[in-house]
Structure formats: C-alpha cells, structure tokens
Design an enzyme around this catalytic site. Structure first.
Site, mmCIF file in Angstrom:
data_model
loop_
_atom_site.group_PDB
_atom_site.id
_atom_site.type_symbol
_atom_site.label_atom_id
_atom_site.label_comp_id
_atom_site.label_asym_id
_atom_site.label_seq_id
_atom_site.Cartn_x
_atom_site.Cartn_y
_atom_site.Cartn_z
ATOM 1 N N ASP A 31 -0.087 5.097 0.974
ATOM 2 C CA ASP A 31 -0.269 6.062 2.066
ATOM 3 C C ASP A 31 -0.283 5.358 3.419
ATOM 4 O O ASP A 31 -1.049 4.422 3.636
ATOM 5 C CB ASP A 31 -1.567 6.850 1.870
ATOM 6 C CG ASP A 31 -1.557 7.679 0.587
ATOM 7 O OD1 ASP A 31 -0.485 8.155 0.189
ATOM 8 O OD2 ASP A 31 -2.640 7.832 -0.013
ATOM 9 N N TYR A 66 -5.881 14.218 2.881
ATOM 10 C CA TYR A 66 -5.373 13.644 1.626
ATOM 11 C C TYR A 66 -3.973 14.181 1.321
ATOM 12 O O TYR A 66 -3.602 15.270 1.744
ATOM 13 C CB TYR A 66 -6.302 13.899 0.416
ATOM 14 C CG TYR A 66 -7.638 13.216 0.564
ATOM 15 C CD1 TYR A 66 -7.855 11.954 0.049
ATOM 16 C CD2 TYR A 66 -8.661 13.836 1.272
ATOM 17 C CE1 TYR A 66 -9.073 11.325 0.219
ATOM 18 C CE2 TYR A 66 -9.881 13.199 1.455
ATOM 19 C CZ TYR A 66 -10.083 11.949 0.919
ATOM 20 O OH TYR A 66 -11.280 11.315 1.095
ATOM 21 N N ASP A 125 -1.622 -0.654 5.933
ATOM 22 C CA ASP A 125 -1.872 -0.066 7.249
ATOM 23 C C ASP A 125 -3.364 -0.042 7.591
ATOM 24 O O ASP A 125 -3.722 0.352 8.692
ATOM 25 C CB ASP A 125 -1.302 1.355 7.337
ATOM 26 C CG ASP A 125 -2.039 2.340 6.437
ATOM 27 O OD1 ASP A 125 -2.348 1.982 5.285
ATOM 28 O OD2 ASP A 125 -2.312 3.464 6.902
ATOM 29 N N ASP A 139 0.870 -1.164 0.000
ATOM 30 C CA ASP A 139 0.000 0.000 0.000
ATOM 31 C C ASP A 139 0.922 1.233 0.000
ATOM 32 O O ASP A 139 2.109 1.130 0.304
ATOM 33 C CB ASP A 139 -0.890 -0.038 1.244
ATOM 34 C CG ASP A 139 -1.720 1.218 1.404
ATOM 35 O OD1 ASP A 139 -2.271 1.694 0.391
ATOM 36 O OD2 ASP A 139 -1.809 1.730 2.542
ATOM 37 N N LYS A 170 -9.606 -1.145 -2.901
ATOM 38 C CA LYS A 170 -9.491 -2.085 -1.789
ATOM 39 C C LYS A 170 -10.597 -1.773 -0.774
ATOM 40 O O LYS A 170 -10.854 -0.602 -0.532
ATOM 41 C CB LYS A 170 -8.112 -1.968 -1.134
ATOM 42 C CG LYS A 170 -6.952 -2.371 -2.041
ATOM 43 C CD LYS A 170 -5.583 -2.054 -1.421
ATOM 44 C CE LYS A 170 -5.265 -0.571 -1.472
ATOM 45 N NZ LYS A 170 -3.920 -0.239 -0.973
HETATM 46 MG MG LIG Z 1 -2.791 3.156 3.604
#
Ligand SMILES: [Mg+2]
Ligand SMILES: [Zn+2]
Length: 189
Positions: free
Chosen positions: A9, A19, A126, A7, A101
């Site tokens: 971020d 964001y 995460d 992933d 996702k």
């Molecule tokens: Mg993430």
C-alpha cells in the site's frame, strides 16, 4: 538470486486511511506494475511484504485480500512477468506479533522461503516502519514519495534533529518519486 522486497500500500497501489478493502479499491499507482515487470526482466525475484491489520480490525476478510492479490498477480502476469511471493501480516498492532513491520518477521519468512539472506538487497517502502524493518535486516532502504512517503520524509527530517532518536535513518536512504523512478535507479545500478 537477486531479491527485492516491496511494501504494497502506497508503493504498488494507492493507499487510503479507510483501508483498501476490496479488489475494486485496489488501484495500482501509475507505472508500478510496469516497474515490477521491469525488475522481473532484470532478474529480480520481486517479493511483497505488507502489513494488513485491516484483517484483524475486521475491515475486510481473507477472501477480499486474496482477490486483491489475484488482481495484482494478474496485472503483473499481463506484463509477462511474475511475482516471487506476497507475504502479509494479518495481525493487529496490539497483538505484538513478530511480523508486523517495523518488526522484521516477514523478512525472516522471506529468507526462509527462498533460502537466502535479505542483507544487502533493496526494500522499497513509503512508511517509517518499512525503512526500520529494512534496516533491522540489513537491507538497503528506499523511500518512495507516494502513499505516506511525503509524511515519512518529514518524520525523518524531524528525527534527524534529535540526536538520541532511534529513527535516524536518513543518511543511507534513497528517496524517489515513486516505484517507477526507484526502478530506473535500481536497474541502472
Ligand atoms: Mg505502505
Ligand atoms: Zn503479524
């Protein structure tokens, strides 16, 4: 070939509830670029799979996203390594797409691109939706405590108290402080 899916971020770079909207705001987490380089040197094809609903929400545009990914790519290349690919979902949750996702569409796309099954390979995230996408595709989920990771750990603990919960994942999830620590484990194993 050895695949690993990351992933973005909260795993590679610091996340924000506002964001990440530009290359300036895209700040790597300590050790994450080095971790990608170490995975590359250990023979892994490192592929990023990232939800970017900020596009559909109008928070930033494709040029901004491209600039972020150029920054990521450049930092990795400065370590003498390279990324296999970056896959992103540009959709809004209401679009009900197959790539955001926890849906597994990005992993399907990775499998098609590299002509490989993702089953049995690590998927580092995460958030719960990363772990769910990983599970759906038979990947080995790794949770990092950066980004949303600590909140996700709490969600997992709560879910494990409800026997009928579909979110019971905790048994087979490895948890590490960050991508650097996860990489130490992956390379040692
Ligand atoms: Mg993430
Ligand atoms: Zn999508």
């Amino acid at each position: 070939m050895k695949l690993i899916i990351l992933d973005r971020d909260g795993v590679i770079n610091h996340d924000s509830p506002e964001y990440i909207k530009s290359a300036e705001e895209w700040i790597p987490i300590d050790g994450s670029i080095d971790a990608i380089a170490r995975l590359f040197r250990a023979g892994f094809t490192v592929v990023v799979a990232t939800n970017q609903s900020g596009l559909a929400r109008g928070k930033y545009d494709l040029d901004d996203l491209e600039a972020m990914h150029e920054k990521l790519t450049r930092l990795v290349e400065e370590q003498g390594a390279e990324l296999g690919a970056i896959f992103y979902c540009p959709h809004h949750p209401d679009d009900k797409c197959k790539c955001r996702k926890p849906m597994p569409g990005m992993v399907d796309a990775i499998e098609a691109e590299f002509n490989i099954s993702a089953e049995g390979f690590y998927f580092v995230g995460d958030s719960l939706r990363d772990l769910q996408a990983a599970k759906t595709k038979g990947c080995k989920p790794i949770l990092v405590k950066t980004g949303n990771g600590k909140k996700t750990l709490l969600q997992l603990a709560e879910a494990s108290l409800q026997t009928d919960s579909p979110l019971i994942l905790a048994d087979d999830i490895h948890v590490f402080d960050n991508l650097a620590a996860a990489t130490d484990f992956i390379i040692a194993n």
